[in-house]
Design a protein around this motif. Structure first.
Motif, PDB file in Angstrom:
ATOM      1  N   GLU A   1      48.699  27.082  16.231  1.00 28.68           N
ATOM      2  CA  GLU A   1      49.814  28.012  16.035  1.00 28.68           C
ATOM      3  C   GLU A   1      49.728  28.576  14.619  1.00 28.68           C
TER       4      GLU A   1
ATOM      5  N   TYR B   1      49.813  31.727  11.614  1.00 27.65           N
ATOM      6  CA  TYR B   1      50.837  32.673  11.194  1.00 27.65           C
ATOM      7  C   TYR B   1      50.201  33.960  10.686  1.00 27.65           C
TER       8      TYR B   1
ATOM      9  N   ASN C   1      56.274  20.116  22.524  1.00 27.91           N
ATOM     10  CA  ASN C   1      56.635  20.996  21.403  1.00 27.91           C
ATOM     11  C   ASN C   1      57.868  20.485  20.669  1.00 27.91           C
TER      12      ASN C   1
ATOM     13  N   LYS D   1      54.469  34.080  13.890  1.00 22.95           N
ATOM     14  CA  LYS D   1      53.441  33.420  14.679  1.00 22.95           C
ATOM     15  C   LYS D   1      52.504  34.441  15.303  1.00 22.95           C
TER      16      LYS D   1
ATOM     17  N   THR E   1      49.152  33.943  21.017  1.00 17.77           N
ATOM     18  CA  THR E   1      48.334  32.893  21.613  1.00 17.77           C
ATOM     19  C   THR E   1      47.187  33.530  22.400  1.00 17.77           C
TER      20      THR E   1
END
Length: 791
Positions: free
Chosen positions: A111, A113, A558, A627, A630
């Protein structure tokens, strides 16, 4: 110079802060360093940072699966003196938690940034507004020229450029989404450059390891000699800081680290005049006082002072590298001369009486530094720090920030807890259970058979044929599983007691192992609950699990790892702000250039040369982390782009604009808007085409009608002309007939000259009257035909 232990019987008060700046000298800085070290080691509760008491080393060894086995030997009754035991086990540690730790950190590392910088100072706000107004004007002009059909609509000055909004609606959408176009790119590139050159990925993984193992993490940053930002991870085992109640340590007033410094490095430190601060005699005496401490040799051997070697070369000491907040009251002269002109200049701090109206005083926050050699009265590299981090906002220019930043997620009153502290009891249970299982397995005896030889001999007796020996009966049992026996004796009476010649002997080893394995499974389940992992997120899903089950499993993992993610994001945000501040300081001293990758929303990575613009860098920017997309989001967006390009809704420039967008949400919104506008344009073109076709059909029908009507008029005129010609021809024929009859009659009159004059004249008159009547009759008939044709 000798080392002196600092104990609880000593007293080290903090120095007075309310003194002029010139009084904050070497002694003042060293007194503060001693007081902070005393508070950390004596006053504060134990268990965090430098006062962890060896717990941090224990947590890290457990995390690596390298914890000592002596504790398990003691629990299982091993004689720790002779190490004698009846256990048959392998004492190798099973690193069960290491796998879960690696998976948790790897999941968090994915994850990543994107850095988003937004100008917040007044000048930048004015420039951004001017840029928006320029783009707005350009869009309005292009729209007006396109409506007028002017060729100027394609002029390069107002034509659509790459990554520019298509119209005013898209511009407003981007402004509302917070997109800054290229206005903040220099700030973002400066932070990317600092992160890349300091190996931010490795730094980030180390921070996650510290947060997982210890529950705390931190960094130190500074401005390098190359005018670029530098930062490094702080080892939590060496951190010294003031008492804090907030997990982000925003209320701490000093922070530092206990570092190892070799005495060789101390010998190179000089005073302001260039003379050595420590001579060989002091260093040798100091080495003797710390012999056997900090991993040093137990003593200085005589006769080692030869050649280039010094007797203290292999010694090292502990140094407290401390940074602290303090306030200096700056004094300024604020008067007017005899001509009424304002005189405003800086004076020596603390000059004049406090009641003197001539002076204006302002308290400025500063960061001071000091490297104190622990246990001595010596320090170096002390005083006011260079390159104080300050904002360009005049209202906040008196504030600054420490170069050390810390964070903890489970924190209360200088006590922190990490994942490893929670997991250690379960790890010990797991290891003990595994050792017991090994011992049972290695000492296990398989199930056997109790064979009654007397019963076999009795079985061997028979009433006919040859007797079977006991060996033959056993062989038959082993081969076929069939055994013979007798329940009556020789006289035919029932045999009392057991009559089975072969009896199985069962043991309880399997039942006990089942219990151990159940306990082992419960321990593993507890570890999974602690780390948030389950069968699905561990990669062992049940094929019958539905989509909601997958979503809940991922959400559970998570949620369990969120404290780590929150702490790391908080620390990374502060690091980005500090890196940007250091880059601003560096660009004031000279050019800042370098290489760094640029990553877009869809994972486009390009290594490009960066040269920071000093005009844009010296601005205040609000920094935030977003973020990145994905892999699933990237694939989904790319599929949408490809599908829309195939259908003609997008072109290559639109795809490039989406790919180079940092935020995936903005990329999707831009993509959706572009497709929407293109669909509207295609629909408009189709309607215009249909309208043009309809108008053409109507015009053709009108022309055809006009041609038909004109043809009818021509046909009617032709028919009228033909009728006129025919009537004139008939009249001419009638006249010719009359004339012919007249000639005939005249000839007859001349031949009949003998007829009386009266009779002849009467015939001529009657004939002429008949002719006239016929002519009139024909004319009336023709008129009737004309009237009928006109109707």
């Amino acid at each position: 110079m000798r080392y002196t232990e600092i104990g609880s019987d000593s007293s080290y008060p903090y120095p007075n802060q309310n003194v002029p700046a010139d009084k904050k000298n070497r002694e003042w800085c060293m007194a503060y360093a001693k007081a902070s070290y005393y508070d950390t080691t004596v006053v504060f509760p134990k268990g965090v940072f430098y006062t962890n008491g060896g717990e941090y080393e224990k947590y890290r060894m457990y995390a690596m699966g390298k914890q000592p086995t002596s504790q398990y030997k003691s629990m299982l009754g091993v004689d720790m003196t002779t190490m004698n035991t009846q256990l048959v086990v392998d004492w190798t540690i099973r690193a069960v938690v290491s796998g879960y730790r690696d998976k948790a950190i790897s999941r968090l590392m994915k994850e990543d940034y994107s850095i988003v910088a937004t100008p917040v100072d007044s000048q930048s706000k004015t420039e951004v507004d001017a840029y928006y107004q320029q783009v707005r004007t350009k869009l309005i002009m292009r729209e007006i020229l396109e409506q007028q059909g002017s060729e100027l609509a394609t002029h390069p000055l107002i034509s659509l450029q790459s990554n520019e909004p298509m119209d005013l609606e898209e511009l407003e959408m981007r402004v509302q989404n917070g997109e800054q176009f290229n206005r903040s790119m220099d700030a973002e590139m400066a932070i990317e450059l600092g992160f890349y050159e300091n190996n931010y990925k490795s730094f980030r993984r180390a921070i996650y390891e510290d947060l997982f193992d210890y529950g705390v993490g931190g960094y130190r940053e500074w401005l390098g000699d190359d005018n670029k930002a530098k930062f490094e991870r702080l080892n939590p085992e060496s951190v010294v800081c003031s008492y804090a109640k907030d997990g982000t340590f925003s209320d701490m007033v000093h922070a530092g680290a206990v570092i190892d410094v070799s005495l060789v490095d101390l010998a190179l430190i000089t005073n302001e005049d260039g003379t050595p601060m420590f001579d060989d005699k002091e260093l040798q005496e100091f080495a003797s006082s710390i012999a056997g401490k900090y991993g040093n040799p137990n003593g200085i051997k005589a006769g080692t002072w030869s050649g280039f070697m010094k007797p203290y070369d292999k010694f090292k000491c502990k140094v407290l590298d401390l940074y602290l907040y303090t306030y200096n009251e700056e004094t300024f002269t604020n008067t007017k001369d005899m001509n009424g002109n304002v005189k405003f200049r800086m004076e020596v701090s603390g000059r004049g009486e406090l009641t003197n109206a001539r002076y204006t005083r302002k308290k400025i926050k500063y960061v001071y530094k000091c490297k104190w050699i622990i246990g001595t009265d010596k320090c170096y590299d002390w005083g006011k720090c260079y390159d104080q981090k300050r904002t360009v906002d005049l209202k906040k220019k008196a504030l600054t920030r420490l170069p050390i930043q810390l964070v903890a997620y489970n924190f209360y009153e200088m006590r922190a807890q990490g994942f490893m502290e929670r997991l250690i009891p379960y790890i010990d249970d797991y290891q003990l259970t595994m050792l017991k299982i090994q011992n049972f397995k290695n000492r296990a005896v398989p199930s056997g058979w109790w064979i009654d030889m007397d019963k076999l001999e009795n079985v061997a007796k028979n009433k006919g044929g040859a007797n079977m020996t006991p060996q033959e009966i056993l062989q038959m049992f082993m081969d076929s599983g069939i055994a013979f026996g007798r329940s009556l004796n020789d006289v035919g009476e029932p045999i009392q007691g057991n009559t089975q010649p072969i009896i199985p002997m069962q043991n309880s080893i399997m039942a006990e192992l089942v219990g151990f394995f159940q306990d082992l499974q419960n321990t593993v389940m507890a570890i999974e609950k602690m780390t948030g992992y389950n069968d699905i997120t561990s990669g062992n899903p049940n094929p019958k699990t539905l989509v909601p089950g997958y979503e809940l499993a991922n959400q559970s993992t998570n949620d369990a790892l969120y404290p780590l993610a929150y702490a790391e994001e908080n620390l990374s945000l502060r690091l980005a702000e500090d890196v940007y501040a250091r880059m601003q300081q560096g660009i004031r001293k000279g050019a800042v250039t370098g290489y760094a990758p640029y990553a877009g929303a869809l994972g486009l990575n390009t290594l490009r040369f960066i040269s920071l613009d000093s005009n844009k860098m010296l601005r205040d920017c609000g920094i935030m982390l977003e973020k990145k997309a994905t892999e699933q989001e990237k694939m989904w967006i790319m599929q949408m782009v490809q599908a829309d390009i195939a259908q003609g809704f997008l072109d290559t420039s639109d795809a490039i604009s989406v790919i180079y967008t940092h935020n995936p949400k903005q990329a999707v919104s831009i993509l959706a808007y572009r497709v929407k506008k293109q669909k509207q344009l295609l629909q408009k073109n189709q309607l215009e085409t249909i309208k043009a076709n309809n108008e053409g059909s109507q015009q053709a029908a009108l022309v055809a009608g006009q041609i038909t009507e004109k043809q009818k008029m021509m046909d009617y005129a032709h028919a009228q002309e033909m009728e006129k010609i025919i009537a004139q021809k008939e009249i001419a024929i009638a006249q010719m007939k009359i004339e012919s009859a007249e000639r005939i009659a005249l000839n007859n009159d001349m031949a009949k000259t003998s007829v009386s004059e009266t009779t002849g004249q009467a015939k001529i008159v009657s004939t002429h009257m008949a002719s006239q009547a016929a002519i009139e009759k024909q004319y009336v008939a023709n008129q009737k035909q004309k009237e009928t044709a006109s109707v």
